[in-house]
Design a protein around this motif. Structure first.
Motif, PDB file in Angstrom:
ATOM      1  N   SER A   7       0.833  -1.200   0.000  1.00 18.40           N
ATOM      2  CA  SER A   7       0.000   0.000   0.000  1.00 18.40           C
ATOM      3  C   SER A   7       0.864   1.244   0.000  1.00 18.40           C
ATOM      4  O   SER A   7       0.591   2.197  -0.728  1.00 18.40           O
ATOM      5  CB  SER A   7      -0.927   0.008   1.218  1.00 18.40           C
ATOM      6  OG  SER A   7      -1.810  -1.076   1.160  1.00 18.40           O
ATOM      7  N   LEU A   8       1.902   1.264   0.815  1.00 13.57           N
ATOM      8  CA  LEU A   8       2.800   2.418   0.840  1.00 13.57           C
ATOM      9  C   LEU A   8       3.551   2.563  -0.479  1.00 13.57           C
ATOM     10  O   LEU A   8       3.762   3.671  -0.961  1.00 13.57           O
ATOM     11  CB  LEU A   8       3.780   2.314   2.009  1.00 13.57           C
ATOM     12  CG  LEU A   8       3.196   2.582   3.385  1.00 13.57           C
ATOM     13  CD1 LEU A   8       4.239   2.321   4.465  1.00 13.57           C
ATOM     14  CD2 LEU A   8       2.673   4.005   3.480  1.00 13.57           C
ATOM     15  N   ALA A   9       3.929   1.434  -1.072  1.00  9.64           N
ATOM     16  CA  ALA A   9       4.609   1.485  -2.371  1.00  9.64           C
ATOM     17  C   ALA A   9       3.669   2.066  -3.433  1.00  9.64           C
ATOM     18  O   ALA A   9       4.094   2.869  -4.271  1.00  9.64           O
ATOM     19  CB  ALA A   9       5.094   0.103  -2.768  1.00  9.64           C
ATOM     20  N   ALA A  10       2.410   1.683  -3.389  1.00  9.08           N
ATOM     21  CA  ALA A  10       1.431   2.212  -4.336  1.00  9.08           C
ATOM     22  C   ALA A  10       1.224   3.709  -4.114  1.00  9.08           C
ATOM     23  O   ALA A  10       1.167   4.483  -5.070  1.00  9.08           O
ATOM     24  CB  ALA A  10       0.112   1.462  -4.211  1.00  9.08           C
ATOM     25  N   LEU A  11       1.117   4.118  -2.857  1.00  7.06           N
ATOM     26  CA  LEU A  11       0.966   5.540  -2.550  1.00  7.06           C
ATOM     27  C   LEU A  11       2.176   6.340  -3.016  1.00  7.06           C
ATOM     28  O   LEU A  11       2.041   7.448  -3.532  1.00  7.06           O
ATOM     29  CB  LEU A  11       0.762   5.746  -1.046  1.00  7.06           C
ATOM     30  CG  LEU A  11      -0.610   5.390  -0.511  1.00  7.06           C
ATOM     31  CD1 LEU A  11      -0.619   5.497   1.010  1.00  7.06           C
ATOM     32  CD2 LEU A  11      -1.679   6.271  -1.118  1.00  7.06           C
ATOM     33  N   THR A  12       3.354   5.763  -2.846  1.00  8.92           N
ATOM     34  CA  THR A  12       4.573   6.426  -3.291  1.00  8.92           C
ATOM     35  C   THR A  12       4.555   6.608  -4.803  1.00  8.92           C
ATOM     36  O   THR A  12       4.894   7.682  -5.314  1.00  8.92           O
ATOM     37  CB  THR A  12       5.813   5.626  -2.867  1.00  8.92           C
ATOM     38  OG1 THR A  12       5.821   5.526  -1.443  1.00  8.92           O
ATOM     39  CG2 THR A  12       7.092   6.285  -3.321  1.00  8.92           C
ATOM     40  N   ALA A  13       4.146   5.581  -5.528  1.00  6.68           N
ATOM     41  CA  ALA A  13       4.074   5.676  -6.992  1.00  6.68           C
ATOM     42  C   ALA A  13       3.072   6.749  -7.413  1.00  6.68           C
ATOM     43  O   ALA A  13       3.371   7.566  -8.290  1.00  6.68           O
ATOM     44  CB  ALA A  13       3.693   4.323  -7.589  1.00  6.68           C
ATOM     45  N   VAL A  14       1.912   6.764  -6.783  1.00  9.40           N
ATOM     46  CA  VAL A  14       0.908   7.775  -7.119  1.00  9.40           C
ATOM     47  C   VAL A  14       1.437   9.169  -6.801  1.00  9.40           C
ATOM     48  O   VAL A  14       1.337  10.086  -7.615  1.00  9.40           O
ATOM     49  CB  VAL A  14      -0.416   7.504  -6.357  1.00  9.40           C
ATOM     50  CG1 VAL A  14      -1.357   8.691  -6.462  1.00  9.40           C
ATOM     51  CG2 VAL A  14      -1.082   6.247  -6.885  1.00  9.40           C
ATOM     52  N   TRP A  15       2.018   9.336  -5.616  1.00  6.60           N
ATOM     53  CA  TRP A  15       2.476  10.658  -5.183  1.00  6.60           C
ATOM     54  C   TRP A  15       3.593  11.200  -6.075  1.00  6.60           C
ATOM     55  O   TRP A  15       3.574  12.363  -6.470  1.00  6.60           O
ATOM     56  CB  TRP A  15       2.921  10.598  -3.730  1.00  6.60           C
ATOM     57  CG  TRP A  15       3.256  11.945  -3.184  1.00  6.60           C
ATOM     58  CD1 TRP A  15       4.499  12.450  -2.924  1.00  6.60           C
ATOM     59  CD2 TRP A  15       2.338  12.987  -2.854  1.00  6.60           C
ATOM     60  NE1 TRP A  15       4.407  13.727  -2.456  1.00  6.60           N
ATOM     61  CE2 TRP A  15       3.084  14.091  -2.400  1.00  6.60           C
ATOM     62  CE3 TRP A  15       0.945  13.096  -2.908  1.00  6.60           C
ATOM     63  CZ2 TRP A  15       2.494  15.273  -1.995  1.00  6.60           C
ATOM     64  CZ3 TRP A  15       0.363  14.278  -2.497  1.00  6.60           C
ATOM     65  CH2 TRP A  15       1.137  15.341  -2.052  1.00  6.60           C
ATOM     66  N   HIS A  16       4.562  10.369  -6.396  1.00  7.56           N
ATOM     67  CA  HIS A  16       5.734  10.854  -7.120  1.00  7.56           C
ATOM     68  C   HIS A  16       5.612  10.787  -8.636  1.00  7.56           C
ATOM     69  O   HIS A  16       6.208  11.606  -9.336  1.00  7.56           O
ATOM     70  CB  HIS A  16       6.987  10.092  -6.687  1.00  7.56           C
ATOM     71  CG  HIS A  16       7.381  10.391  -5.279  1.00  7.56           C
ATOM     72  ND1 HIS A  16       7.833  11.619  -4.876  1.00  7.56           N
ATOM     73  CD2 HIS A  16       7.357   9.615  -4.167  1.00  7.56           C
ATOM     74  CE1 HIS A  16       8.091  11.596  -3.587  1.00  7.56           C
ATOM     75  NE2 HIS A  16       7.807  10.398  -3.131  1.00  7.56           N
ATOM     76  N   HIS A  17       4.844   9.831  -9.161  1.00  9.93           N
ATOM     77  CA  HIS A  17       4.830   9.621 -10.608  1.00  9.93           C
ATOM     78  C   HIS A  17       3.536  10.053 -11.289  1.00  9.93           C
ATOM     79  O   HIS A  17       3.581  10.591 -12.391  1.00  9.93           O
ATOM     80  CB  HIS A  17       5.118   8.157 -10.933  1.00  9.93           C
ATOM     81  CG  HIS A  17       6.444   7.697 -10.413  1.00  9.93           C
ATOM     82  ND1 HIS A  17       7.638   8.142 -10.934  1.00  9.93           N
ATOM     83  CD2 HIS A  17       6.760   6.859  -9.394  1.00  9.93           C
ATOM     84  CE1 HIS A  17       8.637   7.603 -10.259  1.00  9.93           C
ATOM     85  NE2 HIS A  17       8.129   6.816  -9.325  1.00  9.93           N
ATOM     86  N   TYR A  18       2.382   9.796 -10.654  1.00 12.26           N
ATOM     87  CA  TYR A  18       1.116  10.076 -11.321  1.00 12.26           C
ATOM     88  C   TYR A  18       0.516  11.424 -10.954  1.00 12.26           C
ATOM     89  O   TYR A  18      -0.184  12.026 -11.757  1.00 12.26           O
ATOM     90  CB  TYR A  18       0.108   8.957 -11.037  1.00 12.26           C
ATOM     91  CG  TYR A  18       0.564   7.642 -11.586  1.00 12.26           C
ATOM     92  CD1 TYR A  18       0.635   7.440 -12.964  1.00 12.26           C
ATOM     93  CD2 TYR A  18       0.965   6.604 -10.757  1.00 12.26           C
ATOM     94  CE1 TYR A  18       1.085   6.241 -13.484  1.00 12.26           C
ATOM     95  CE2 TYR A  18       1.419   5.402 -11.265  1.00 12.26           C
ATOM     96  CZ  TYR A  18       1.468   5.230 -12.624  1.00 12.26           C
ATOM     97  OH  TYR A  18       1.915   4.047 -13.148  1.00 12.26           O
ATOM     98  N   ARG A  19       0.785  11.925  -9.755  1.00 15.67           N
ATOM     99  CA  ARG A  19       0.234  13.219  -9.319  1.00 15.67           C
ATOM    100  C   ARG A  19       0.563  14.345 -10.293  1.00 15.67           C
ATOM    101  O   ARG A  19      -0.321  15.143 -10.623  1.00 15.67           O
ATOM    102  CB  ARG A  19       0.737  13.538  -7.911  1.00 15.67           C
ATOM    103  CG  ARG A  19       0.284  14.859  -7.365  1.00 15.67           C
ATOM    104  CD  ARG A  19       0.772  15.046  -5.935  1.00 15.67           C
ATOM    105  NE  ARG A  19       2.192  14.800  -5.799  1.00 15.67           N
ATOM    106  CZ  ARG A  19       3.110  15.737  -5.615  1.00 15.67           C
ATOM    107  NH1 ARG A  19       2.759  16.994  -5.517  1.00 15.67           N
ATOM    108  NH2 ARG A  19       4.380  15.425  -5.504  1.00 15.67           N
ATOM    109  N   PRO A  20       1.795  14.445 -10.813  1.00 10.62           N
ATOM    110  CA  PRO A  20       2.100  15.542 -11.747  1.00 10.62           C
ATOM    111  C   PRO A  20       1.341  15.454 -13.077  1.00 10.62           C
ATOM    112  O   PRO A  20       1.286  16.429 -13.811  1.00 10.62           O
ATOM    113  CB  PRO A  20       3.603  15.408 -11.990  1.00 10.62           C
ATOM    114  CG  PRO A  20       4.118  14.598 -10.864  1.00 10.62           C
ATOM    115  CD  PRO A  20       2.999  13.695 -10.466  1.00 10.62           C
ATOM    116  N   LEU A  21       0.754  14.309 -13.383  1.00  5.74           N
ATOM    117  CA  LEU A  21       0.096  14.106 -14.669  1.00  5.74           C
ATOM    118  C   LEU A  21      -1.363  14.542 -14.693  1.00  5.74           C
ATOM    119  O   LEU A  21      -1.950  14.651 -15.766  1.00  5.74           O
ATOM    120  CB  LEU A  21       0.190  12.634 -15.074  1.00  5.74           C
ATOM    121  CG  LEU A  21       1.600  12.059 -15.199  1.00  5.74           C
ATOM    122  CD1 LEU A  21       1.526  10.569 -15.509  1.00  5.74           C
ATOM    123  CD2 LEU A  21       2.410  12.805 -16.236  1.00  5.74           C
ATOM    124  N   VAL A  22      -1.958  14.779 -13.522  1.00  8.06           N
ATOM    125  CA  VAL A  22      -3.384  15.113 -13.470  1.00  8.06           C
ATOM    126  C   VAL A  22      -3.577  16.622 -13.361  1.00  8.06           C
ATOM    127  O   VAL A  22      -2.689  17.354 -12.932  1.00  8.06           O
ATOM    128  CB  VAL A  22      -4.090  14.395 -12.303  1.00  8.06           C
ATOM    129  CG1 VAL A  22      -4.018  12.887 -12.476  1.00  8.06           C
ATOM    130  CG2 VAL A  22      -3.522  14.821 -10.964  1.00  8.06           C
TER     131      VAL A  22
END
Length: 64
Positions: A7-22
């Motif tokens: 779960s933390l790994a998924a949150l890290t991916a969302v926070w660092h990689h996908y957040r800038p794309l939205v």
């Protein structure tokens, strides 16, 4: 323990990689009876709405 890490790994991916794309985003915590809005933003821009909880979230990402 691996479920928490995943779960933390998924949150890290969302926070660092996908957040800038939205266009915009909202970060919620469901630690109580309802949902608490921790922060909102656009890309890397962050507006904290619950600074203490938000800082705990960031600290959890940095602990990986």
């Amino acid at each position: 323990m691996s479920l928490i890490w995943s779960s933390l790994a998924a949150l890290t991916a969302v926070w660092h990689h996908y957040r800038p794309l939205v266009n915009s985003w909202q970060l919620f915590a469901n630690t109580g009876e309802g949902f608490d809005l921790l922060a909102t933003g656009k890309g890397h821009q962050v507006t904290e709405t619950a600074p203490d909880l938000f800082m705990r979230f960031i600290a959890s990402l940095e602990s990986l």
